[in-house]
Design an enzyme around this catalytic site. Structure first.
Site, short mmCIF file in Angstrom:
data_model
loop_
_atom_site.label_atom_id
_atom_site.label_comp_id
_atom_site.label_asym_id
_atom_site.label_seq_id
_atom_site.Cartn_x
_atom_site.Cartn_y
_atom_site.Cartn_z
N GLU A 244 0.84 -1.22 0.00
CA GLU A 244 0.00 0.00 0.00
C GLU A 244 0.86 1.25 0.00
O GLU A 244 0.74 2.12 0.87
CB GLU A 244 -0.95 0.00 1.19
CG GLU A 244 -2.05 -1.04 1.08
CD GLU A 244 -3.18 -0.85 2.09
OE1 GLU A 244 -2.97 -0.15 3.08
OE2 GLU A 244 -4.26 -1.41 1.87
N GLU B 264 -5.68 -8.16 -1.15
CA GLU B 264 -6.38 -7.93 0.12
C GLU B 264 -7.81 -7.52 -0.19
O GLU B 264 -8.05 -6.72 -1.10
CB GLU B 264 -5.75 -6.80 0.95
CG GLU B 264 -4.45 -7.14 1.60
CD GLU B 264 -3.93 -6.02 2.50
OE1 GLU B 264 -4.74 -5.27 3.09
OE2 GLU B 264 -2.70 -5.91 2.60
C1 BGP Z 1 -4.37 -2.64 4.88
C2 BGP Z 1 -3.07 -3.25 5.29
C3 BGP Z 1 -3.15 -4.46 6.17
C4 BGP Z 1 -4.40 -4.52 6.98
C5 BGP Z 1 -5.65 -4.10 6.30
C6 BGP Z 1 -6.88 -4.01 7.18
O1 BGP Z 1 -4.24 -1.27 4.94
O2 BGP Z 1 -2.28 -3.58 4.19
O3 BGP Z 1 -1.94 -4.59 6.85
O4 BGP Z 1 -4.37 -4.74 8.28
O5 BGP Z 1 -5.48 -2.88 5.65
O6 BGP Z 1 -6.75 -2.91 8.03
P1 BGP Z 1 -7.08 -3.02 9.57
O7 BGP Z 1 -6.23 -4.12 10.08
O8 BGP Z 1 -6.74 -1.73 10.16
O9 BGP Z 1 -8.52 -3.31 9.64
#
Ligand code: BGP
Length: 478
Positions: free
Chosen positions: A175, A376
């Site tokens: 990201e 993701e």
């Molecule tokens: C993205 C990241 C992850 C992750 C996900 C969900 O920004 O790449 O590392 O955790 O989001 O976010 P969160 O864990 O804050 O819900």
């Protein structure tokens, strides 16, 4: 037309959110190790080193460092064809600037990748996922310093040489664009090891850091192909389409510009050139960024092989709105407003499956059919075990099912070249933005609660069997 037979179904996590073992086998501290636990609406604190008495959830994660064999066996039971995780950079170079890597750290990933391969699962690996060595932030000032380019490339080369026979799909920076949030320092800190709020001109500094990361990423692509031409190196951007609130032309223009928050990064990394609008913006702002002709040539030569991206939500802008965004982890833009046509998660993230298809089409049209990988996607939820030691997570099944149906349409009807799908947090992990355990994404429940207590037991949620069926039928039964 159906999904390709070798479609990479799997799941995704990141080392700092699940491994734990933060001080084992010579590992150095990472930037995530100095972030305390937070909560929904309560920002995580970034401390100067590890301070006694403060709580740092990433030190424990879900103890995957010791449990990975059993956890990977569960992924295999679901039929995963791939598993996306990251290498903890500070296991390999504890301070970040050593001449030689830490052999014990390298061996750990050898063993983990072997375990995946024995289970028929191919590793998909991010080199830098919010866990750069703390030493690089402390001593060098993070990615504000050009010297980090060489240090990153040294680390990348060590990884490619060591693992190229085990790992084909890589990503450089997770990201990479998700640091343009001046309202909360954790984004710049985890991406770049920099607290942008401490600079007079935070935005300029963000573009400078991003530039050095682009060059480092391009050099890594070039190195990887020298070591093994079969390696596929992707970028990884946080993909968030932006819609206008109204057909008011001012809203449409604003949506276009806000969409740059995603497209700037994919443009530079996929095309290997800076978009014209960005150059004009640098000039207009009078930013004397350190960007050399040699850098620009490298960007071109080191364009990525595929677009990796995360997709959680879409956004809406209203040119007449002025929301209070101070301290927000969701948005730094006072014009961002909720979408009246869509629901949101408990953390306020808009649920928009069609936005995923839209995103796939935008990338496809913009980068001429370049391969894409959704690395993701998912829904964070509050969940408790019921009396049967499981979780009936129908809302997750509905969220993921909706998104899978849309990605299938993008492939089948729009002809998008999509190579895989790895839902986020396939096993419950520590949340990145809030540092909570209670924000759960997994098909597998992990009995660890906020504060770190719990047995650590792994239990299958209802979605476990559902996702097993999805994979077994190659997405036919969703
Ligand atoms: C993205 C990241 C992850 C992750 C996900 C969900 O920004 O790449 O590392 O955790 O989001 O976010 P969160 O864990 O804050 O819900």
């Amino acid at each position: 037309m159906a999904l390709p037979k070798d479609f990479l179904w799997g799941g995704a996590v990141a080392a700092h959110q699940l491994e734990g073992g933060y001080a084992e086998d010579g590992r150095g501290l990472s930037v995530s190790d100095v972030m305390t636990g937070g909560a929904h609406g309560v920002a995580r604190e970034i401390t100067d080193g590890v301070i006694e008495g403060k709580y740092y959830p990433n030190h424990k994660g879900i103890d995957f460092y010791h449990t990975y064999r059993d956890d990977i066996a569960l992924f295999a039971e679901m039929g995963f064809r791939c598993f996306r995780t990251s290498i903890s950079w500070s296991r390999i170079f504890p301070e970040g600037d050593e001449e030689r890597p830490n052999e014990a750290g390298l061996r750990f990933y050898d063993d983990m990748f072997d375990c995946m391969l024995e289970n028929g699962i191919q590793p998909v690996i991010t080199l830098s996922h919010f866990e750069m060595p703390y030493g690089l932030a402390k001593k060098y000032g993070g990615w504000a310093n050009r010297e980090l380019i060489d240090l990153f490339v040294r680390y990348a080369r060590v990884c490619f040489e060591r693992y190229h026979e085990k790992v084909r799909y890589w990503m450089t920076f997770n990201e990479i664009g998700n640091q343009f949030n001046t309202a909360n320092d954790i984004f710049g800190w985890t991406n770049s090891g920099v607290r942008f709020s401490q600079y007079d001109d935070p935005e300029r500094m963000m573009y400078q850091c991003a530039h050095y990361e682009f060059v480092a990423s391009a050099l890594a692509v070039i190195e990887a192909h020298k070591i093994d031409p079969d390696l596929m190196i992707g970028c990884m951007v946080a993909a968030g389409p932006v819609y206008p609130r109204e057909c008011r032309p001012a809203d449409v223009l604003m949506a276009n510009d806000a969409f740059h928050g995603t497209l700037f990064f994919s443009d530079v990394q996929a095309r290997g050139t800076y978009p014209n609008w960005a150059k004009r913006m640098f000039d207009r702002n009078g930013w004397d960024l350190d960007i050399t002709d040699e850098d620009l040539a490298l960007l071109k030569q080191g364009a990525v092989d595929y677009i990796g991206f995360s997709y959680y939500m879409s956004h809406v802008v209203d040119s007449e709105a002025h929301a209070d965004v101070s301290g927000s982890v969701e948005s730094a833009d006072e014009h961002m407003v909720p979408n009246p046509y869509l629901d949101a998660t408990d953390w306020g993230w808009t649920i928009d499956p069609v936005g995923l298809r839209y995103m796939l089409k935008v990338f496809d049209e913009r980068y001429d059919g370049m391969p894409q990988f959704i690395v993701e996607n998912g829904i964070g939820m509050y969940e408790d075990l019921d009396e049967n030691d499981t979780v009936e997570d129908d809302a997750r099944i509905s969220y993921l099912g909706g998104h899978i149906r849309e990605l299938k349409r993008a492939v089948e009807e729009d002809g998008v070249n999509l190579i895989g799908y790895t839902p986020w947090g396939c096993i419950d992990v520590v949340s990145f933005t809030t540092g909570e355990y209670r924000k759960r994404y997994g098909f597998i429940y992990v009995d660890i609660q906020d504060g770190g207590e719990g047995t650590g037991r792994r239990l299958k949620k209802k979605s476990f069997e559902w996702y097993r069926r999805v994979i077994a039928t190659n997405g036919e039964e969703v």
